[in-house]
Motif scaffolding. Structure first.
Motif, PDB file in Angstrom:
ATOM      1  N   ALA A   7       4.738   4.433  -1.627  1.00 40.71           N
ATOM      2  CA  ALA A   7       4.192   3.833  -0.415  1.00 40.71           C
ATOM      3  C   ALA A   7       2.883   4.111  -0.234  1.00 40.71           C
ATOM      4  N   VAL A   8       2.113   5.076  -0.468  1.00 40.45           N
ATOM      5  CA  VAL A   8       0.725   5.350  -0.427  1.00 40.45           C
ATOM      6  C   VAL A   8       0.017   4.562  -1.363  1.00 40.45           C
ATOM      7  N   GLY A   9       0.604   4.467  -2.559  1.00 46.52           N
ATOM      8  CA  GLY A   9      -0.193   3.894  -3.531  1.00 46.52           C
ATOM      9  C   GLY A   9      -0.131   2.518  -3.508  1.00 46.52           C
ATOM     10  N   VAL A  10       0.926   1.659  -2.919  1.00 51.46           N
ATOM     11  CA  VAL A  10       1.253   0.407  -2.857  1.00 51.46           C
ATOM     12  C   VAL A  10       0.413  -0.016  -1.476  1.00 51.46           C
ATOM     13  N   LEU A  11       0.057   0.708  -0.534  1.00 48.40           N
ATOM     14  CA  LEU A  11      -0.825   0.413   0.624  1.00 48.40           C
ATOM     15  C   LEU A  11      -1.895   0.518   0.244  1.00 48.40           C
ATOM     16  N   ALA A  12      -2.553   1.522  -0.572  1.00 47.98           N
ATOM     17  CA  ALA A  12      -3.924   1.416  -1.319  1.00 47.98           C
ATOM     18  C   ALA A  12      -4.142   0.290  -2.155  1.00 47.98           C
ATOM     19  N   GLY A  13      -2.974  -0.227  -2.985  1.00 49.85           N
ATOM     20  CA  GLY A  13      -3.456  -1.394  -3.691  1.00 49.85           C
ATOM     21  C   GLY A  13      -3.523  -2.524  -2.927  1.00 49.85           C
ATOM     22  N   THR A  14      -2.702  -2.558  -1.799  1.00 53.56           N
ATOM     23  CA  THR A  14      -2.813  -3.958  -0.927  1.00 53.56           C
ATOM     24  C   THR A  14      -4.183  -3.777  -0.251  1.00 53.56           C
ATOM     25  N   VAL A  18      -7.040  -6.891  -0.936  1.00 46.16           N
ATOM     26  CA  VAL A  18      -7.696  -7.678   0.197  1.00 46.16           C
ATOM     27  C   VAL A  18      -9.209  -7.532  -0.014  1.00 46.16           C
ATOM     28  N   ASN A  19      -9.549  -6.570  -0.319  1.00 48.65           N
ATOM     29  CA  ASN A  19     -11.036  -6.639  -0.945  1.00 48.65           C
ATOM     30  C   ASN A  19     -11.473  -7.435  -1.888  1.00 48.65           C
ATOM     31  N   VAL A  20     -10.653  -7.406  -2.817  1.00 49.22           N
ATOM     32  CA  VAL A  20     -11.138  -8.134  -4.188  1.00 49.22           C
ATOM     33  C   VAL A  20     -10.875  -9.541  -3.739  1.00 49.22           C
ATOM     34  N   LEU A  21     -10.090 -10.043  -3.060  1.00 50.02           N
ATOM     35  CA  LEU A  21      -9.930 -11.473  -2.622  1.00 50.02           C
ATOM     36  C   LEU A  21     -11.050 -11.895  -1.820  1.00 50.02           C
ATOM     37  N   ALA A  22     -11.339 -11.131  -0.856  1.00 49.88           N
ATOM     38  CA  ALA A  22     -12.745 -11.473  -0.311  1.00 49.88           C
ATOM     39  C   ALA A  22     -13.859 -11.362  -0.947  1.00 49.88           C
ATOM     40  N   VAL A  47      -8.787  -7.855   8.739  1.00 53.91           N
ATOM     41  CA  VAL A  47      -7.360  -7.717   7.958  1.00 53.91           C
ATOM     42  C   VAL A  47      -7.111  -6.275   7.679  1.00 53.91           C
ATOM     43  N   ILE A  48      -7.969  -5.590   7.058  1.00 54.83           N
ATOM     44  CA  ILE A  48      -7.720  -4.286   6.666  1.00 54.83           C
ATOM     45  C   ILE A  48      -7.464  -3.399   7.681  1.00 54.83           C
ATOM     46  N   GLY A  49      -8.292  -3.319   8.892  1.00 56.35           N
ATOM     47  CA  GLY A  49      -7.752  -2.828  10.078  1.00 56.35           C
ATOM     48  C   GLY A  49      -6.372  -3.465  10.682  1.00 56.35           C
ATOM     49  N   LEU A  50      -6.062  -4.434  10.840  1.00 60.56           N
ATOM     50  CA  LEU A  50      -4.900  -4.941  10.939  1.00 60.56           C
ATOM     51  C   LEU A  50      -3.605  -4.297  10.210  1.00 60.56           C
ATOM     52  N   ILE A  51      -3.812  -4.155   9.152  1.00 59.09           N
ATOM     53  CA  ILE A  51      -2.946  -3.798   8.039  1.00 59.09           C
ATOM     54  C   ILE A  51      -2.635  -2.224   8.467  1.00 59.09           C
ATOM     55  N   THR A  83     -12.610   0.066  -3.806  1.00 59.81           N
ATOM     56  CA  THR A  83     -13.344  -0.720  -3.344  1.00 59.81           C
ATOM     57  C   THR A  83     -14.823  -0.713  -3.625  1.00 59.81           C
ATOM     58  N   VAL A  84     -15.248   0.452  -3.656  1.00 61.00           N
ATOM     59  CA  VAL A  84     -16.775   0.555  -3.769  1.00 61.00           C
ATOM     60  C   VAL A  84     -17.008   0.437  -5.255  1.00 61.00           C
ATOM     61  N   PHE A  85     -16.375   1.248  -6.089  1.00 61.56           N
ATOM     62  CA  PHE A  85     -16.673   1.169  -7.558  1.00 61.56           C
ATOM     63  C   PHE A  85     -16.080   0.306  -8.405  1.00 61.56           C
ATOM     64  N   VAL A  86     -14.769  -0.036  -8.221  1.00 59.27           N
ATOM     65  CA  VAL A  86     -14.065  -1.187  -9.178  1.00 59.27           C
ATOM     66  C   VAL A  86     -14.097  -2.621  -8.717  1.00 59.27           C
ATOM     67  N   ALA A  87     -13.809  -2.784  -7.570  1.00 58.68           N
ATOM     68  CA  ALA A  87     -13.940  -4.242  -6.939  1.00 58.68           C
ATOM     69  C   ALA A  87     -15.326  -5.039  -7.454  1.00 58.68           C
ATOM     70  N   PRO A  88     -16.591  -4.355  -7.268  1.00 56.42           N
ATOM     71  CA  PRO A  88     -17.606  -5.240  -7.603  1.00 56.42           C
ATOM     72  C   PRO A  88     -17.659  -5.626  -9.244  1.00 56.42           C
TER      73      PRO A  88
END
Length: 154
Positions: A7-14, A18-22, A47-51, A83-88
């Protein structure tokens, strides 16, 4: 135990998704327009805060604060690192291209959005009296009210 970390991994992936889509929306649609890119970033943080508010609300009902808050801290740490290292890199940018100021601003904004989301979710849950601790106290009060008083003879 593996269910908990799944559950932690799925939430982190979600949160990472969201960041990659943005970032993709900004790169493909608003690469030149800074104000539109800022609006997309704000929507992403919302969206991240809402999740996280929803997850704090859901997990806070049936789990003690120490357990679900630890899960959320691990989730946010993993999602923040991704988000900081991989998404860019996924959108063709360098994580450090904007300089140290932008790099650390991204971290602080992400942490502020996640903290606000978790706080809102937990405060709503507590205000409704549906958190784990309130439910324990309610069950205890019902149990004590259901027992008849013992008569003491002298």
């Amino acid at each position: 135990m593996s269910q908990r970390w799944r559950a932690v991994g799925v939430l982190a992936g979600t949160l990472f998704l969201v960041n990659v889509l943005a970032r993709l929306v900004i790169k493909l649609g608003f690469d030149e327009d800074d104000s539109a890119a800022d609006r997309v970033s704000w929507v992403m943080f919302l969206v991240i805060g809402l999740i996280l508010a929803v997850m704090a609300f859901r997990w806070g009902r049936d789990r003690p604060v120490a357990r679900w808050s630890t899960d959320l801290v691990v989730t946010v740490a993993v999602a923040l690192a991704l988000t900081v290292f991989v998404a860019p890199l996924l959108v063709g940018q360098n994580p450090f291209a904007g300089g140290a100021g932008l790099f650390f601003a991204q971290i602080w904004l992400y942490l502020a959005a996640t903290a606000a989301g978790v706080l809102v979710g937990y405060l709503v849950l507590t205000a409704l009296g549906r958190d784990h601790r309130s439910q324990q106290l309610k069950r205890y009060a019902q149990l004590k009210a259901a027992k008849p008083r013992r008569v003491v003879r002298r």
